[in-house]
Design a protein around this motif. Structure first.
Motif, PDB file in Angstrom:
ATOM      1  N   UNK A  50      88.763  24.747  14.748  1.00  0.00           N
ATOM      2  CA  UNK A  50      90.203  24.514  14.878  1.00  0.00           C
ATOM      3  C   UNK A  50      90.971  25.829  14.917  1.00  0.00           C
ATOM      4  N   UNK A  51      90.602  26.765  14.040  1.00  0.00           N
ATOM      5  CA  UNK A  51      91.277  28.060  14.024  1.00  0.00           C
ATOM      6  C   UNK A  51      91.070  28.805  15.336  1.00  0.00           C
ATOM      7  N   UNK A  52      89.830  28.806  15.831  1.00  0.00           N
ATOM      8  CA  UNK A  52      89.539  29.499  17.080  1.00  0.00           C
ATOM      9  C   UNK A  52      90.263  28.869  18.258  1.00  0.00           C
ATOM     10  N   UNK A  53      90.261  27.541  18.330  1.00  0.00           N
ATOM     11  CA  UNK A  53      90.935  26.846  19.426  1.00  0.00           C
ATOM     12  C   UNK A  53      92.437  27.107  19.389  1.00  0.00           C
ATOM     13  N   UNK A  54      93.006  27.087  18.182  1.00  0.00           N
ATOM     14  CA  UNK A  54      94.438  27.326  18.036  1.00  0.00           C
ATOM     15  C   UNK A  54      94.813  28.720  18.526  1.00  0.00           C
ATOM     16  N   UNK A  55      94.031  29.719  18.104  1.00  0.00           N
ATOM     17  CA  UNK A  55      94.335  31.091  18.510  1.00  0.00           C
ATOM     18  C   UNK A  55      94.187  31.266  20.017  1.00  0.00           C
ATOM     19  N   UNK A  56      93.100  30.786  20.585  1.00  0.00           N
ATOM     20  CA  UNK A  56      92.885  30.980  22.024  1.00  0.00           C
ATOM     21  C   UNK A  56      93.945  30.252  22.853  1.00  0.00           C
ATOM     22  N   UNK A  57      94.311  29.046  22.432  1.00  0.00           N
ATOM     23  CA  UNK A  57      95.311  28.297  23.193  1.00  0.00           C
ATOM     24  C   UNK A  57      96.664  28.996  23.144  1.00  0.00           C
ATOM     25  N   UNK A  58      97.040  29.459  21.959  1.00  0.00           N
ATOM     26  CA  UNK A  58      98.368  30.073  21.826  1.00  0.00           C
ATOM     27  C   UNK A  58      98.410  31.478  22.418  1.00  0.00           C
ATOM     28  N   UNK A  59      97.351  32.232  22.231  1.00  0.00           N
ATOM     29  CA  UNK A  59      97.357  33.574  22.820  1.00  0.00           C
ATOM     30  C   UNK A  59      97.297  33.466  24.348  1.00  0.00           C
TER      31      UNK A  59
END
Length: 473
Positions: free
Chosen positions: A290-299
């Motif tokens: 979840x943390x990785x997906x959140x960062x990649x999507x937002x960045x």
């Protein structure tokens, strides 16, 4: 102007004014000298209290968005002079200087240029949205605590050279570098173990109602000696794996050649109680994903706008875009590190093994993208043309939305500046008392012992000592 008259964090100008006032009022106890100048010409001032045989150095303002160190420096200097109004220690008052037998040196702001770009939110205690709408933090190569790696074709920054020369001159027993952790809890990193530090972090934080970050996201290769306390592994035994901010090329490790213990003191501007929860997280892999997906999507959203930024913004000396580009560039590597099945912290645990470490990881993921979006927003404020204005309107709304989501998910509680400063001052005094003693904070514990001196890590064998500084008053 005095420390008590400052609402919120002291600005660069506040630090200069208060320091000069203290030096005028205490000419025998205080020396104030200019070590040199920043890249933009601001003075780097060293405030020295006392005439003890041993040196203690405190470095404030190394990160442009972390002004708490200036408040801590003024608070601790005031206490050393016998000031009142705080809750520090049992040896407060005029005897503290004599009992420590130390000269206490305060480098009041290592990066005044960057600090000035955060000036809008310093006065008063900002909300999360106000903070990020005025946020600035330079790219790594422009942060004075980061030194060129061996073989890297750049010179150290002028501010870095000034700090290195000061470390060569003072050869301090301790170097305390005063940082703010934004959102989360209190934690400490130390280049060598300090007796009793785990207990001190727990007790001081509890007294100030600040949660302890049980397993901070920072220092993934450092050993955990107890809740909220990370200790550097033996040199040459670990290769750093976090591309978001390597620490082996910092001024933290440089004075190891003199036996100096460097202690990084982190105080949160907003407390998040979740980081102190030791309960096992039910599904660590899900939290990591979840943390990785959140960062990649937002960045990725930020990267899409960044691709057009050069077209909109013709500013030659825009300090924001380089920092945004760097965060966009390193984020995929950060996530790749998190997602590797074999990735473990130095203590052998996966990220998100506990509810506290899961919260710290999720906060880090949201923070990286939010910083990038906030600085791109600031860049576009100066960009001409209707395209930039339209993009900025959408980006401003995006930053506001992400801040609201952060507040809803983590319920951050503002920590008063005085409590942030008190936390750092009390922990610095504890370290000095336990290692240098014997009467800084009362009788020494029976188990007090000197830490073992350690050889410098490999990277700074290539950095020769600098000549002494020739400061001016």
């Amino acid at each position: 102007m005095s420390l008590n008259s400052i609402m919120g964090y002291p600005s660069v100008d506040d630090l200069v004014h208060v320091a000069h006032g203290m030096a005028r009022r205490h000419p025998k106890a205080i020396r104030l000298r200019r070590l040199g100048s920043s890249r933009a010409g601001d003075p780097l001032l060293l405030l020295t209290v006392g005439h003890g045989a041993r040196n203690v150095l405190l470095v404030a303002g190394a990160h442009a968005n972390e002004p708490v160190g200036g408040a801590t420096s003024l608070r601790l200097a005031e206490l050393l002079l016998g000031g009142s109004g705080g809750t520090i220690g049992t040896a407060a008052g005029g005897g503290l200087l004599e009992d420590s037998d130390c000269s206490w040196h305060f480098l009041l702001c290592l990066d005044p240029d960057g600090s000035r770009l955060n000036g809008d939110w310093l006065h008063g205690l900002p909300g999360v949205r106000e903070y990020f709408h005025g946020f600035y933090r330079p790219l790594f190569a422009s942060q004075p605590e980061f030194l060129p790696a061996p073989g890297e074709k750049r010179r150290p920054l002028p501010e870095s050279e000034i700090l290195l020369a000061l470390l060569d001159e003072l050869r301090p027993e301790f170097q305390f570098t005063l940082h703010g952790s934004e959102m989360g809890g209190a934690f400490v990193q130390a280049t060598r173990a300090v007796p009793g530090l785990v207990d001190a972090v727990r007790e001081v934080s509890a007294a100030l109602s600040i949660p302890v970050d049980l397993r901070p996201f920072d220092g993934i290769d450092w050993h955990v000696s107890g809740p909220g306390v990370l200790v550097l592994p033996e040199p040459d035994t670990v290769r750093e794996r976090d591309p978001s901010g390597l620490i082996t090329g910092t001024t933290w490790l440089y004075p190891a050649r003199y036996g100096t213990v460097t202690v990084i003191l982190e105080a949160p501007a907003w407390a998040v109680e979740a980081v102190a929860d030791p309960a096992p997280y039910p599904d660590p892999e899900k939290a990591i994903a979840e943390a990785g997906e959140n960062l990649l999507q937002r960045i990725g959203q930020v990267a899409g706008l960044l691709a057009l930024a050069d077209e909109w913004n013709g500013a030659v000396n825009d300090p924001f875009l380089p920092a945004v580009r760097e965060l966009v560039a390193v984020s995929p590597g950060v996530v790749e590190t998190w997602l590797k099945p074999g990735f473990r912290y130095a203590d052998g645990t996966r990220p998100a093994a506990t509810r506290g470490s899961a919260a710290a990881l999720l906060i880090a993921a949201r923070r990286i993208a939010l910083r990038a979006a906030a600085m791109l927003d600031r860049s576009l404020r100066a960009a001409p043309g209707p395209g930039a204005a339209k993009a900025r309107l959408g980006l401003d709304d995006l930053v506001t939305e992400w801040c609201r989501e952060f507040e809803a998910e983590f319920a951050p509680r503002a920590v008063p500046v005085r409590d942030q400063a008190e936390l750092q001052a009390r922990l610095a005094l504890h370290c000095v008392a336990r290692v240098l003693g014997p009467r800084v904070l009362g009788p020494p514990p029976a188990d007090r012992q000197e830490p073992t001196r350690r050889r410098p890590a490999a990277w700074h064998r290539g950095h020769p000592a600098r000549p002494p500084l020739e400061g001016t008053s």
